[in-house]
Design an enzyme around this catalytic site. Structure first.
Site, mmCIF file in Angstrom:
data_model
loop_
_atom_site.group_PDB
_atom_site.id
_atom_site.type_symbol
_atom_site.label_atom_id
_atom_site.label_comp_id
_atom_site.label_asym_id
_atom_site.label_seq_id
_atom_site.Cartn_x
_atom_site.Cartn_y
_atom_site.Cartn_z
ATOM 1 N N ASP A 205 0.815 -1.205 0.000
ATOM 2 C CA ASP A 205 0.000 0.000 0.000
ATOM 3 C C ASP A 205 0.855 1.264 0.000
ATOM 4 O O ASP A 205 0.323 2.373 -0.058
ATOM 5 C CB ASP A 205 -0.955 0.007 1.198
ATOM 6 C CG ASP A 205 -2.111 0.985 1.028
ATOM 7 O OD1 ASP A 205 -2.571 1.164 -0.108
ATOM 8 O OD2 ASP A 205 -2.543 1.575 2.041
ATOM 9 N N SER A 229 -6.699 5.177 -0.409
ATOM 10 C CA SER A 229 -6.975 3.894 -1.058
ATOM 11 C C SER A 229 -8.478 3.634 -1.023
ATOM 12 O O SER A 229 -9.114 3.766 0.025
ATOM 13 C CB SER A 229 -6.246 2.761 -0.329
ATOM 14 O OG SER A 229 -4.862 3.024 -0.245
ATOM 15 N N GLN A 279 -4.791 -1.359 -7.493
ATOM 16 C CA GLN A 279 -5.483 -0.475 -6.556
ATOM 17 C C GLN A 279 -6.099 0.696 -7.298
ATOM 18 O O GLN A 279 -5.503 1.235 -8.233
ATOM 19 C CB GLN A 279 -4.524 0.060 -5.494
ATOM 20 C CG GLN A 279 -5.211 0.951 -4.457
ATOM 21 C CD GLN A 279 -4.269 1.477 -3.383
ATOM 22 O OE1 GLN A 279 -3.940 2.650 -3.362
ATOM 23 N NE2 GLN A 279 -3.824 0.587 -2.501
#
Length: 289
Positions: A205, A229, A279
């Site tokens: 991430d 995110s 993502q």
């Protein structure tokens, strides 16, 4: 957090019974809970309910609400299915009766089959040629924007070395791609594959939305863009070790409508493809007051 041992203390949850687990959060420089932490803690919970003969092969998740750093997070695991080859789990994360995150993940028993993989970039700078985030702070700290300087100053259990470092004082549009070497700090011997996957998920991430920002870097910065995110997916292929640098190679095919999409591959230094990541993130320009 200074090393992997301190990271694992955060990722390892407290079992409170009936497939429920509690976790605490660590500040990494953002006002809310880091998405990689919630991802990895959710996997820690899911792995507690799966046979040791099965390992994670994919996960798909959504971030629903910003997590509060001051509150514990409770993870509930639903056993969806245990088949002959695959096990499926659903994990929901809660704070004060509010669902902040949901994840579906699948585990597979070891099987033999066909094989191929995408190659690592043949021409790329090696970690020894590059500056880490800490090196950048030491060498250029006096010239960096205050927010960037504060972010780089936070101790982390991972070293990051971007292959290309844009000049923050010379804003210009860049290609929609990012290559970052990373290495876990501390003793990584004798880690199980399950633990290594949780750590890798935590790391995944970081950096990924930078590729979405790059094509508009002449006007868009981390300071004037609200970024978060929205969803996160990963696919895991092969076992690996954290005893050397690994490469996260990221590209962004599209940014539009205050959202950016990025995907990437994670390789060992010798070119073994370990995992892929995708993502979509919020990329909302902040209006000047």
């Amino acid at each position: 957090m200074k090393n992997v041992q301190e990271l694992l203390q955060i990722l390892t949850l407290e079992d409170i019974g009936n497939n429920n687990y509690n976790g605490v959060s660590k500040d990494i420089g953002s006002p809310n809970v880091f998405g990689g932490q919630v991802l990895a803690q959710s996997l820690n919970a899911a792995y507690r309910t799966v046979s040791e003969s099965r390992t994670l092969h994919s996960l798909h998740s959504y971030f629903l609400e910003a997590g509060d750093l001051t509150l514990p997070i409770t993870y509930n695991v639903q056993v969806i299915r245990d088949g002959g080859s695959f096990s499926t789990r659903r994990v929901t994360a809660h704070q004060n009766d509010k669902t902040i995150f949901i994840l579906a993940c699948s585990f597979h028993k070891k099987e033999e089959g066909y094989e191929h993989q995408k190659d690592i970039k043949k021409i790329i700078k090696q970690p020894e040629e590059l500056l880490s985030w800490n090196d950048m702070l030491t060498q250029f700290g006096d010239f960096l924007p205050s927010k960037m300087k504060a972010f780089l100053a936070i101790e982390r259990p991972i070293d990051f070395k971007p292959v290309e470092v844009p000049n923050p004082l010379e804003q210009k549009d860049l290609p929609p791609q990012v290559d970052v070497w990373f290495k876990v700090k501390g003793n990584t011997t004798d880690l199980s594959l399950a633990i290594k996957q949780q750590i890798l998920t935590y790391i995944s991430d970081y950096n990924i939305l930078t590729a979405c920002l790059n094509p508009n870097a002449s006007v868009a910065t981390f300071g004037n863009t609200q970024m978060a995110s929205l969803d996160h997916s990963m696919w895991f292929y092969r076992d690996f070790d954290f005893n050397d640098w690994m490469l996260f190679s990221i590209e962004s095919p599209n940014t539009y409508g205050a959202r950016g999409f990025a995907r990437g591959n994670i390789f060992t230094r010798n070119g073994t493809l370990v995992a892929s990541v995708a993502q979509e993130g919020l990329m909302r320009p902040l209006k000047k007051k």
